[in-house]
Structures are given as C-alpha cells and as structure tokens.
Design a protein around this motif. Sequence first.
Motif, PDB file in Angstrom:
ATOM      1  N   PHE A 181      30.209  42.461  31.467  1.00  0.00           N
ATOM      2  CA  PHE A 181      30.173  43.902  31.262  1.00  0.00           C
ATOM      3  C   PHE A 181      29.920  44.637  32.575  1.00  0.00           C
ATOM      4  CE2 PHE A 181      28.710  43.071  26.669  1.00  0.00           C
ATOM      5  CZ  PHE A 181      30.007  43.178  26.204  1.00  0.00           C
ATOM      6  N   MET A 182      29.024  44.107  33.388  1.00  0.00           N
ATOM      7  CA  MET A 182      28.737  44.750  34.670  1.00  0.00           C
ATOM      8  C   MET A 182      29.941  44.687  35.602  1.00  0.00           C
ATOM      9  SD  MET A 182      25.823  45.920  34.042  1.00  0.00           S
ATOM     10  CE  MET A 182      25.476  46.631  35.649  1.00  0.00           C
ATOM     11  N   LYS A 183      30.676  43.582  35.561  1.00  0.00           N
ATOM     12  CA  LYS A 183      31.908  43.488  36.347  1.00  0.00           C
ATOM     13  C   LYS A 183      32.921  44.524  35.874  1.00  0.00           C
ATOM     14  CE  LYS A 183      33.615  39.384  36.962  1.00  0.00           C
ATOM     15  NZ  LYS A 183      34.030  37.975  36.659  1.00  0.00           N
ATOM     16  N   ALA A 184      32.999  44.716  34.538  1.00  0.00           N
ATOM     17  CA  ALA A 184      33.926  45.711  34.000  1.00  0.00           C
ATOM     18  C   ALA A 184      33.524  47.120  34.425  1.00  0.00           C
ATOM     19  CB  ALA A 184      33.965  45.604  32.476  1.00  0.00           C
ATOM     20  N   LYS A 185      32.221  47.389  34.459  1.00  0.00           N
ATOM     21  CA  LYS A 185      31.748  48.714  34.873  1.00  0.00           C
ATOM     22  C   LYS A 185      32.156  49.009  36.309  1.00  0.00           C
ATOM     23  CE  LYS A 185      27.852  50.470  33.909  1.00  0.00           C
ATOM     24  NZ  LYS A 185      26.414  50.751  33.803  1.00  0.00           N
ATOM     25  N   SER A 186      32.137  48.002  37.163  1.00  0.00           N
ATOM     26  CA  SER A 186      32.530  48.234  38.551  1.00  0.00           C
ATOM     27  C   SER A 186      34.014  48.571  38.656  1.00  0.00           C
ATOM     28  CB  SER A 186      32.216  46.998  39.396  1.00  0.00           C
ATOM     29  OG  SER A 186      33.016  45.893  39.000  1.00  0.00           O
ATOM     30  N   VAL A 187      34.820  48.054  37.731  1.00  0.00           N
ATOM     31  CA  VAL A 187      36.255  48.357  37.733  1.00  0.00           C
ATOM     32  C   VAL A 187      36.493  49.778  37.234  1.00  0.00           C
ATOM     33  CG1 VAL A 187      38.472  47.748  36.690  1.00  0.00           C
ATOM     34  CG2 VAL A 187      36.931  45.948  37.474  1.00  0.00           C
ATOM     35  N   PHE A 188      35.765  50.178  36.173  1.00  0.00           N
ATOM     36  CA  PHE A 188      35.970  51.489  35.564  1.00  0.00           C
ATOM     37  C   PHE A 188      34.974  52.512  36.085  1.00  0.00           C
ATOM     38  CE2 PHE A 188      37.782  48.530  32.470  1.00  0.00           C
ATOM     39  CZ  PHE A 188      39.034  49.102  32.299  1.00  0.00           C
ATOM     40  N   LEU A 306      35.525  42.255  23.250  1.00  0.00           N
ATOM     41  CA  LEU A 306      35.214  42.884  24.502  1.00  0.00           C
ATOM     42  C   LEU A 306      36.435  43.607  25.052  1.00  0.00           C
ATOM     43  CD1 LEU A 306      33.347  39.844  26.020  1.00  0.00           C
ATOM     44  CD2 LEU A 306      32.395  41.741  24.744  1.00  0.00           C
ATOM     45  N   PRO A 307      36.224  44.574  25.956  1.00  0.00           N
ATOM     46  CA  PRO A 307      37.367  45.225  26.589  1.00  0.00           C
ATOM     47  C   PRO A 307      38.213  44.189  27.309  1.00  0.00           C
ATOM     48  CG  PRO A 307      35.327  46.381  27.082  1.00  0.00           C
ATOM     49  CD  PRO A 307      34.954  45.094  26.429  1.00  0.00           C
ATOM     50  N   THR A 308      39.525  44.276  27.155  1.00  0.00           N
ATOM     51  CA  THR A 308      40.416  43.316  27.788  1.00  0.00           C
ATOM     52  C   THR A 308      40.811  43.832  29.157  1.00  0.00           C
ATOM     53  OG1 THR A 308      41.270  42.661  25.644  1.00  0.00           O
ATOM     54  CG2 THR A 308      42.605  42.100  27.565  1.00  0.00           C
ATOM     55  N   LEU A 309      40.494  43.083  30.176  1.00  0.00           N
ATOM     56  CA  LEU A 309      40.809  43.479  31.535  1.00  0.00           C
ATOM     57  C   LEU A 309      41.732  42.440  32.138  1.00  0.00           C
ATOM     58  CD1 LEU A 309      37.201  44.394  32.690  1.00  0.00           C
ATOM     59  CD2 LEU A 309      38.932  45.929  31.793  1.00  0.00           C
ATOM     60  N   ARG A 310      42.973  42.813  32.353  1.00  0.00           N
ATOM     61  CA  ARG A 310      43.911  41.866  32.940  1.00  0.00           C
ATOM     62  C   ARG A 310      44.511  42.478  34.201  1.00  0.00           C
ATOM     63  NH1 ARG A 310      45.333  41.139  27.384  1.00  0.00           N
ATOM     64  NH2 ARG A 310      44.725  39.073  26.638  1.00  0.00           N
ATOM     65  N   ALA A 311      44.358  41.795  35.299  1.00  0.00           N
ATOM     66  CA  ALA A 311      44.872  42.307  36.559  1.00  0.00           C
ATOM     67  C   ALA A 311      46.222  41.672  36.862  1.00  0.00           C
ATOM     68  CB  ALA A 311      43.904  41.994  37.694  1.00  0.00           C
ATOM     69  N   THR A 312      47.153  42.506  37.334  1.00  0.00           N
ATOM     70  CA  THR A 312      48.448  41.977  37.721  1.00  0.00           C
ATOM     71  C   THR A 312      48.556  41.828  39.235  1.00  0.00           C
ATOM     72  OG1 THR A 312      49.352  44.213  37.756  1.00  0.00           O
ATOM     73  CG2 THR A 312      49.566  42.980  35.713  1.00  0.00           C
TER      74      THR A 312
END
Length: 336
Positions: A181-188, A306-312
């Motif tokens: 979750f903390m990693k996702a917060k840094s992205v968003f 969880l929120p799905t975060l996929r990087a291309t």
Amino acid sequence: MSTRLPQLDAITGAPLIGTWASSLLYMAELHQAVYYFSNFKQDNWKLKSYVAVAFTIDTISVVADYACVYLYTITHAGSLVYLTKQNWAVPLHVISTACVAFLVQSFLAFLYWRFTKNTIIICFLSILILATFGGAVFSGLTVVLFPAFKDRNKVWISGIFYIVIQVSADLIIAGAYVREFMKAKSVFRGQRQVNNMLNRLVLHTIQTGTATALIAMLALIVFLIDDKTNIPVGIMYTSGRVYVLSMLINLNIREFSGRAQNARTTSGQRETVRIAHGTTYNFTTEFYPSEPDGTSSGSVKSSVLLPTLRATASIPETQLPEIEMVPADAKQDPEV
C-alpha cells in the motif's frame, strides 16, 4: 481427597467474560455478513461459498464457547471432578478457531499473491499457515486425550508453537500488505481520492493484523504464567470473530473505496493513470471476480481486492512523474 472448590474466577469466570466480549464481536460479524450477502450478490459463487463456510465454522465456535460456560456453571455446577477437567467444548473451540484462522489467512495470502505475484513470500506464508493449522489441531486433540488441568504440560510444546507461528503469520501478512500500500501511495502521489482509500486500507490492515496477534500473544503470556486455568481460553474466545471480521470488512470496504452505490453493477469504477515518459498504471476499484455479464461476450473478468498497478515501462528515478487521471473507457488521443 480435598473437597474444596478450585478458584472459580479462573475456571469459569474467565470463559464467561470471554463469551460477553465474543458476543459483541459476533453481532458485528453478523452485521457485516448480512451486509456482504445483501450488497455483493454479483460476486463469484466460489467466493460467497468461501465466506459462508468461514462464517458457519466461526458460528460453531461461538456455540462451543457458550456450551463450555453452561456446562461448567449450570449442568455440572459444584462438581469437583468436572471442574478439574476441560470439557469437550474447549478442544472444539480450539479446532474450529484454527479452521477459521486457516481460511482467513489463506484468503488474505491469496489476495496478496494476486496483487504482487510474489511467489517466495506466498510460499513462506503458506508454510506458516499450514504449520499454524497443524499445531492448533494437534493441541486440540491433545486436550481431548488429556482433559485434566494437571496434564496441561502435555500441550505446552504444541500450544506455544501454534500461537507463535500464528502471530508470525498474522504480522507478516499485515506487514506485506502495508508495504504494498505504501508503494502504491508513492505512485499515486497527489491523487487525494486514491490516497484516502489507501490510507483506509493501511489503517484497517494494521488494526486487524495486530488485533489477532495481540490476542494470541496475551493468551500465550497468561498460559506461561499459569497453565492450570481457563483464562487463556477466555482470551482466545474473541480470536475467531476478529479473523472473520477482517475478511468481511476487506470485502465490504469496496463500497467505500469508490465503488458505485448500486451494488448490482459488475463493472465497478476504473481509472487509468497515465504517467509521463511512457508509463501507464491501471487502477480499478472492482476487486473480486464477478459473474459474467449477460451482455458481454461470455468472458469473466477477474480482479483483486487491492488496487491493481501494472507498469508497462519503468519510471526514470531522476524525475518525478506527472500523473493524469482519465476514465478507462474514454477515447484517448494518441500522444506525440
């Protein structure tokens, strides 16, 4: 032979108080279960069956708790022989709670794997979860064979092993979720709606993960201080309720995470986070497998809690990303 009654505060009082606390939590659990089955009818039947099994087993555990207290205080009140033993409801409580913990921990571990695909952590968690279940079942069967309080020493090794491993699994699962979750917060970063949802998920994960661990550790400490009482049993009476509540709240939190208020919809809300320098993240608030829509081509779309975060593409570390929120179904103009 002594005709003096043992200390009833420790033998019958602790389980009685435990049933009071358990009843309060069970009412909250029942409310969350009714809410889930009433508002998320579109969820996959396998998921709904899984939830129903966990709730049913925990209900059996609640009944066992009440039976334990009733047998001590009513049916065999004043019986010296009976008060020196653990009745059949105690091992039933231990084994049923172990089943509930196994189901909920497996549920959370599976969702984590769906989110991260981190096979190493999932394999380690699977070993801990299976070891916890095995230790609990072995402890329960030991109580069946040796119910007298004077034989509590026979359950020392398996009981301590079971509780320590259970605490470790709970804390590792909670820590793994919080890390993601903390990693996702840094992205968003800068996206208030997304970060508010992630903050709620972080808080909920910490609360539920530490609650089950704290209950187990408290019961273990009391057991090590005095293993001839039912105080640890009374403390553990709330454990199963907390586990099932954590699963149900994880399911029901979708309503508060941006999901459309109409629970009949199966599409959910989807947003695409388009980041400069060629990186795209897909963020969706539909978290669980849904039944096929009658208007679709027949395929079933699955997503995770969880929120799905996929990087291309990778984000250059030397430059902060610029984030733009656009609807996923909106027609996007090609970028130059």
